[in-house]
Every structure is written in structure tokens, then in C-alpha cells.
Scaffold this motif. Structure first.
Motif, PDB file in Angstrom:
ATOM      1  N   CYS A  98    -125.587  30.733  22.803  1.00 23.52           N
ATOM      2  CA  CYS A  98    -125.507  29.373  22.019  1.00 23.52           C
ATOM      3  C   CYS A  98    -126.660  29.381  20.962  1.00 23.52           C
ATOM      4  N   LEU A  99    -126.211  29.597  19.863  1.00 27.31           N
ATOM      5  CA  LEU A  99    -126.938  30.033  18.564  1.00 27.31           C
ATOM      6  C   LEU A  99    -127.466  28.680  17.896  1.00 27.31           C
ATOM      7  N   HIS A 100    -128.690  28.368  17.889  1.00 20.89           N
ATOM      8  CA  HIS A 100    -129.079  27.076  17.342  1.00 20.89           C
ATOM      9  C   HIS A 100    -129.396  27.262  15.687  1.00 20.89           C
ATOM     10  N   ILE A 101    -128.203  27.144  15.165  1.00 23.18           N
ATOM     11  CA  ILE A 101    -128.198  27.594  13.823  1.00 23.18           C
ATOM     12  C   ILE A 101    -128.953  26.802  12.807  1.00 23.18           C
ATOM     13  N   ALA A 102    -129.449  25.417  13.452  1.00 18.92           N
ATOM     14  CA  ALA A 102    -129.878  24.112  12.812  1.00 18.92           C
ATOM     15  C   ALA A 102    -130.579  23.526  13.674  1.00 18.92           C
ATOM     16  N   HIS A 103    -131.802  23.090  13.569  1.00 20.50           N
ATOM     17  CA  HIS A 103    -132.904  22.279  14.421  1.00 20.50           C
ATOM     18  C   HIS A 103    -132.926  21.225  13.418  1.00 20.50           C
ATOM     19  N   ASP A 151    -121.495  30.320  20.178  1.00 19.39           N
ATOM     20  CA  ASP A 151    -121.554  28.853  19.980  1.00 19.39           C
ATOM     21  C   ASP A 151    -122.497  28.512  18.638  1.00 19.39           C
ATOM     22  N   PHE A 152    -121.764  28.198  17.507  1.00 21.36           N
ATOM     23  CA  PHE A 152    -122.933  27.637  16.429  1.00 21.36           C
ATOM     24  C   PHE A 152    -123.106  26.088  16.840  1.00 21.36           C
ATOM     25  N   PHE A 153    -124.561  26.107  17.011  1.00 23.53           N
ATOM     26  CA  PHE A 153    -124.974  24.597  17.655  1.00 23.53           C
ATOM     27  C   PHE A 153    -126.048  23.922  16.823  1.00 23.53           C
ATOM     28  N   GLY A 154    -126.328  22.819  17.197  1.00 20.62           N
ATOM     29  CA  GLY A 154    -127.471  22.116  16.183  1.00 20.62           C
ATOM     30  C   GLY A 154    -128.072  21.114  17.421  1.00 20.62           C
ATOM     31  N   GLY A 155    -128.563  20.131  16.924  1.00 18.64           N
ATOM     32  CA  GLY A 155    -128.576  19.532  15.365  1.00 18.64           C
ATOM     33  C   GLY A 155    -127.139  19.625  15.023  1.00 18.64           C
ATOM     34  N   SER A 349    -128.785  33.431  32.808  1.00 19.92           N
ATOM     35  CA  SER A 349    -128.533  34.830  33.113  1.00 19.92           C
ATOM     36  C   SER A 349    -127.502  35.499  32.316  1.00 19.92           C
ATOM     37  N   GLU A 350    -126.181  34.910  32.452  1.00 19.88           N
ATOM     38  CA  GLU A 350    -125.194  35.329  31.712  1.00 19.88           C
ATOM     39  C   GLU A 350    -125.006  34.549  30.242  1.00 19.88           C
ATOM     40  N   TYR A 351    -125.630  33.481  30.080  1.00 19.40           N
ATOM     41  CA  TYR A 351    -125.724  32.709  29.138  1.00 19.40           C
ATOM     42  C   TYR A 351    -127.079  32.261  28.662  1.00 19.40           C
ATOM     43  N   VAL A 352    -127.286  32.397  27.245  1.00 12.57           N
ATOM     44  CA  VAL A 352    -128.738  32.103  26.758  1.00 12.57           C
ATOM     45  C   VAL A 352    -128.531  31.192  25.495  1.00 12.57           C
ATOM     46  N   ALA A 353    -129.578  30.602  25.064  1.00 13.75           N
ATOM     47  CA  ALA A 353    -129.734  29.818  23.761  1.00 13.75           C
ATOM     48  C   ALA A 353    -130.802  30.536  22.903  1.00 13.75           C
ATOM     49  N   VAL A 354    -130.492  30.485  21.801  1.00 18.50           N
ATOM     50  CA  VAL A 354    -131.456  31.066  20.603  1.00 18.50           C
ATOM     51  C   VAL A 354    -131.938  30.144  19.647  1.00 18.50           C
ATOM     52  N   THR A 355    -133.265  29.807  19.469  1.00 22.32           N
ATOM     53  CA  THR A 355    -133.749  28.811  18.402  1.00 22.32           C
ATOM     54  C   THR A 355    -133.638  29.493  17.142  1.00 22.32           C
ATOM     55  N   VAL A 367    -134.274  24.076  25.750  1.00 18.41           N
ATOM     56  CA  VAL A 367    -135.046  24.382  24.412  1.00 18.41           C
ATOM     57  C   VAL A 367    -136.201  23.537  24.497  1.00 18.41           C
ATOM     58  N   GLU A 368    -136.251  22.375  24.786  1.00 13.57           N
ATOM     59  CA  GLU A 368    -137.362  21.251  24.457  1.00 13.57           C
ATOM     60  C   GLU A 368    -138.554  21.871  25.633  1.00 13.57           C
ATOM     61  N   HIS A 369    -138.087  22.562  26.672  1.00 13.59           N
ATOM     62  CA  HIS A 369    -138.896  22.771  27.610  1.00 13.59           C
ATOM     63  C   HIS A 369    -139.645  24.435  27.319  1.00 13.59           C
ATOM     64  N   THR A 370    -140.711  24.353  26.897  1.00 14.56           N
ATOM     65  CA  THR A 370    -141.369  25.676  26.142  1.00 14.56           C
ATOM     66  C   THR A 370    -141.527  26.534  27.307  1.00 14.56           C
ATOM     67  N   ASP A 371    -142.003  26.154  28.448  1.00 11.98           N
ATOM     68  CA  ASP A 371    -142.136  26.949  29.616  1.00 11.98           C
ATOM     69  C   ASP A 371    -141.070  27.700  30.311  1.00 11.98           C
ATOM     70  N   TYR A 372    -140.143  27.220  29.552  1.00  7.78           N
ATOM     71  CA  TYR A 372    -138.788  28.063  30.118  1.00  7.78           C
ATOM     72  C   TYR A 372    -138.463  29.164  29.404  1.00  7.78           C
ATOM     73  N   LYS A 373    -139.132  29.406  28.065  1.00  8.46           N
ATOM     74  CA  LYS A 373    -138.986  30.244  27.396  1.00  8.46           C
ATOM     75  C   LYS A 373    -138.792  31.843  27.920  1.00  8.46           C
ATOM     76  N   LEU A 374    -137.676  32.584  27.806  1.00  7.97           N
ATOM     77  CA  LEU A 374    -137.234  33.800  28.344  1.00  7.97           C
ATOM     78  C   LEU A 374    -137.934  35.028  27.572  1.00  7.97           C
ATOM     79  N   GLY A 375    -137.970  34.752  26.378  1.00 10.33           N
ATOM     80  CA  GLY A 375    -138.435  35.790  25.391  1.00 10.33           C
ATOM     81  C   GLY A 375    -137.947  35.751  23.948  1.00 10.33           C
ATOM     82  N   SER A 376    -137.807  36.632  23.379  1.00  8.86           N
ATOM     83  CA  SER A 376    -137.531  36.682  22.056  1.00  8.86           C
ATOM     84  C   SER A 376    -136.517  37.641  21.595  1.00  8.86           C
TER      85      SER A 376
END
Length: 455
Positions: A98-103, A151-155, A349-355, A367-376
Motif C-alpha cells: 500500500c503506497l501512501h503516495i499522499a498524506h 495500491d496507490f493510497f492516501g489521503g 508479513s506478505e503485505y506492507v504499507a509505505v509512508t 501507520v498512525e501507530h509509530t511503535d509498529y514501524k517495521l523499518g524503511s
């Protein structure tokens, strides 16, 4: 496990593990209420006493038919036993992003889980450099998986349309080098659609989700521009044009019902009447303290609405103007194997979101839960311990799921909803469970009615 229910004049039995569905006579349905495995080849004598209003011959015949289903593994079939172990995420490829193309967003929907588009952060748009790196990351982390999804996602992603367009171009170039195929999709609020964007979406997006809440008065009360004005009159003609010009791929008009429109069957029907035949209207998920939230006391009313919708869909199928309702779509003929049905969406695991900054999260709702950040995506390293935790979310690791007849249809539910209500990704959100069970019953009723019409 066998689940029986009656709806719309049909008596239905679902064998949970095999997925077999049986539409039964009155006598067979009554007999089934008395049966527990293992079944004997001979009809139990007790049935003649419990069902004395029927003849012995009729009872024997009906029991014989049920016993035949039992021997064929379509009644009281056993669950597949899978070891309750936590998978090692190091060996789990990522196949969906899930690509957060726009926040950022040009609307202020009252129920927005993304806090009107900024995910409780500063408003920002993803750079092309970051988007390209995300494509590289997906291709590299997908291992032997050939077919991928982004998936192009937002916002609202169309606020960053130029980057969307260039990202697709880059993805098509890079996928060839890896011998893979990326299936691009998009979710949009529709306000920024024009002919150029419609043509681009229809050419490049395998699926597009078009957000609208149904009736004008419902949509414009909840889904508004920044100044509070409604969006319905702007987006409806744009959606119609997009769908009319769409010659390949899929689409959904997708709405949300809240406590303010518990008569949501009318919203589904209004979208069908507007000419859309692929519809999804889903319950809002908010804390019980929110005035829009769905609460346990609302469930009987919601169930009535699903029943009304079931009747309407059967009627329209009979009349030749059927439409699909996302939550009533169950595949009984060619669904995934039982091992794949053990888990849900694969988030974390198989599915991730990118900010927009390139940070990786288990899904768009984390995404709003910063303690669940998996990496970069820039560092490339991921928190595999956390990913393994998500990979271990399945119906085998959850005692509540183990005893649920509908478990193979939901795979354990939504980890984000579970976390938001119980602060534990493995503890089911009870309202979602009850809604899922009701929707499966409605879906099976529709299938039974259609099968009857086609006999």
C-alpha cells in the motif's frame, strides 16, 4: 463443524472445513439438528421418537442421504490440523504494498481513520525518488513471487498524480528486469478526476475503488470538502464516466455506513440504481465513544438491513439487473486451499504499507501507530520479529476463531481492528465477527436462491 440456519425460505447447512453447502428439505434439516459425529450407517432409532410426525421410511431415506454426504467428506468433515507455530518472517516474501503516495486530502470525512488524510502527522506528498525506491523494495523483497500488487493510497492519491503516473512507468520498466508483473490499483475520493486521469486509471489500474457513501443526503453529511460543502454532485458524474469508459479491470464504488445511516441497504440500492454493479458499503470502525460508531446494540438493526439487501439482490437477479455486493461474495467453487484460508490479509508479513518518508508499516491502518514501524525502504532491513508476530495471526492461534463456523471465510479478521479495540492483534473485534457471520449467511442464501432459479 456444521452450521445450520434458515433464511428466505431456505434451510441451509454449511460444512465449515470442506466448504460444502447443502440446501435441505424440512425433514433433513430437522434430522441434522439431532446428529453428532461419528455417524452410523444405520439410522438411529431415537430419530423415530423425536420425529414421530414423519414416517419411518421417510426418516430412513433422509438419514441415508445425510450419511452419504458424511462418507463423502461433505458433512462433519474434520478441520485440517496445522502446527501452531510462529513462522519465521525472514522466509516470507512481500507480495503486496500500500503506497501512501499522499498524506494529504482535500476532504474532511467525519469518520476518517487517517485523521482527514495526514495520519496524525504533517501533511506531505511522496517524492518520485521515494516511490521508485518503493518499487525496487517490493521487487527485491518479493523473492520468487511473480505477480505483485501495489495500491496507490492516501489521503487522496490524485493530489500527487504526476508521481503516480511516473511511478507506474518506472514499475513497468523494472518489472521486466525481474520477470514479474505488478498489478496497480488505486483508491480515490473522485473529486479531482478529469478526462486525463480517468483515461490513465482505466489504462493502468487493474482495480479502482471509488469512494462514495450512497444517498446524496448521507454522503454529503459525512464526506465533505474543507468548507463543509457536499461532494456527491461533483463525484457521481465522474464515477459514471469512469465506469462507462472502463473496458478492462475491476472497480468498486465503496461506501461506509455509520450509526447515522443504519438503514444502509438504501445506500447500496441507491448506488445500484445509479448504474453501478460492483458495490461495497462497509461498517465504520470507531471507538464506542464516537457518535458515529457501531455498537453492540445496533447489531439487530444491521442484521435486518442485510436481510433486506439479500431479498433485494435475489429479486434483481430474477429480474435480470443483478449487482455484486462485496461482503456477500463468497467463493465456494474455486476458493483458496484450506491452508491459505487459515489467515487473513497477510498484513505485516506478505503485505506492507509505505509512508511518504519511506517508512514501512504492517498496513495502512497501522501507520498512525509509530511503535509498529517495521523499518524503511531506504535501509532495507525489516523488523522480522514483528513481522513474524503478524504472520502468526491466523485461526489456529486464536481460541475464539477455533470454535467459529465462519472462520475460513475471514481468516481471523483484521489485525488493525483487533489492535484498536483490544490492543492485541490476535484478539478478535467481536462486532466484526458477528457481522461476518451474518454476511456469510446472507451470501449463502443468495447462492441457494440463484441455484433454485437456475434448476
Amino acid at each position: 463443524m456444521v452450521h445450520t440456519f434458515t433464511q428466505g425460505g431456505h434451510r441451509i447447512a454449511l460444512d465449515s472445513a470442506s466448504g460444502a453447502v447443502h440446501v435441505l428439505s424440512e425433514l433433513s434439516y430437522k434430522i441434522l439438528q439431532y446428529l453428532k459425529p461419528p455417524l452410523s450407517p444405520r439410522c438411529p432409532t431415537s430419530l423415530r421418537y423425536n420425529l414421530a410426525m414423519y414416517s419411518a421410511d421417510d426418516i430412513n431415506e433422509a438419514y441415508g442421504e445425510l450419511y452419504e454426504l458424511y462418507t463423502e467428506g461433505m458433512l462433519f468433515s474434520e478441520d485440517v490440523k496445522i502446527p501452531n507455530t510462529t513462522p519465521d518472517a525472514k522466509y516470507i516474501p512481500i507480495k503486496s504494498m500500500c503506497l501512501h503516495i499522499a498524506h494529504d486530502c482535500n476532504m474532511i470525512c467525519k469518520y476518517c481513520f487517517a485523521d482527514t488524510g495526514d495520519f496524525k502527522r504533517k501533511r506531505s506528498l511522496m517524492s518520485l525518488e521515494t516511490a521508485k525506491k518503493a518499487i525496487d523494495f517490493l521487487l527485491e523483497k518479493s523473492a520468487g513471487i511473480k505477480n505483485l500488487e501495489l495500491d496507490f493510497f492516501g489521503g487522496e492519491p490524485l493530489l500527487n498524480f504526476d508521481v503516480v503516473r511516473e511511478t507506474v512507468k518506472y514499475g513497468r520498466e523494472r518489472e521486466k528486469e525481474f520477470g514479474k508483473n505488478i498489478r496497480f490499483t488505486m483508491t480515490t475520493n473522485g473529486t479531482l478526476l478529469d478526462d486525463e486521469k480517468i483515461d490513465f486509471i482505466n489504462e493502468h489500474m487493474s482495480n479502482v475503488v471509488l469512494s462514495i457513501d450512497g444517498r446524496k443526503e448521507v454522503n454529503d453529511r459525512i464526506r465533505t470538502y474543507m468548507d463543509g460543502s457536499g461532494t456527491y454532485d461533483d463525484i457521481l458524474p465522474k464515477y459514471k464516466k469512469l465506469v462507462e469508459k472502463r473496458t478492462s479491470g475491476t472497480y468498486y464504488v465503496r461506501g461506509t455506513y455509520t450509526r447515522e445511516n443504519l438503514d444502509f441497504a438504501k445506500d447500496v440500492i441507491s448506488l445500484a440504481d445509479a448504474g453501478f454493479d460492483q458495490i461495497s458499503v462497509e461498517p465504520v470502525v470507531l471507538p464506542y465513544s464516537d457518535p458515529l460508531s457501531i455498537r453492540p446494540e445496533d447489531l439487530p438493526r444491521i442484521f435486518e438491513e442485510y436481510d433486506l439487501l439479500t431479498e433485494e439482490m435475489i429479486k434483481r437477479y430474477r429480474e435480470g439487473n443483478a449487482f455484486n455486493f462485496f461482503h456477500f461474495m463468497v467463493d465456494l467453487d474455486a476458493g483458496p486451499c484450506v491452508y491459505k484460508r487459515m489467515k487473513g490479509c497477510g498484513s505485516g508479513s506478505e503485505y506492507v504499507a509505505v509512508t511518504p518518508e519511506g517508512d514501512v508499516y504492517p498496513c495502512h491502518q497501522f501507520v498512525e501507530h509509530t511503535d509498529y514501524k517495521l523499518g524503511s525502504i531506504f535501509g532495507g532491513e525489516l523488523d522480522d520479529a514483528r513481522r513474524s508476530e503478524f504472520a502468526g495471526c491466523n485461526i489456529c492461534t486464536n481460541p475464539e476463531c477455533e470454535k467459529c463456523w465462519a472462520k475460513y471465510f475471514c481468516g481471523g479478521g483484521c489485525a488493525a481492528n483487533n489492535y484498536n479495540f483490544a490492543k492485541d492483534i490476535k484478539v478478535p473485534y467481536d462486532i466484526a465477527c458477528q457481522l461476518e457471520r451474518k454476511r456469510v449467511e446472507c451470501a449463502l442464501t443468495i447462492k441457494a436462491a440463484i441455484a433454485e432459479m437456475e434448476e
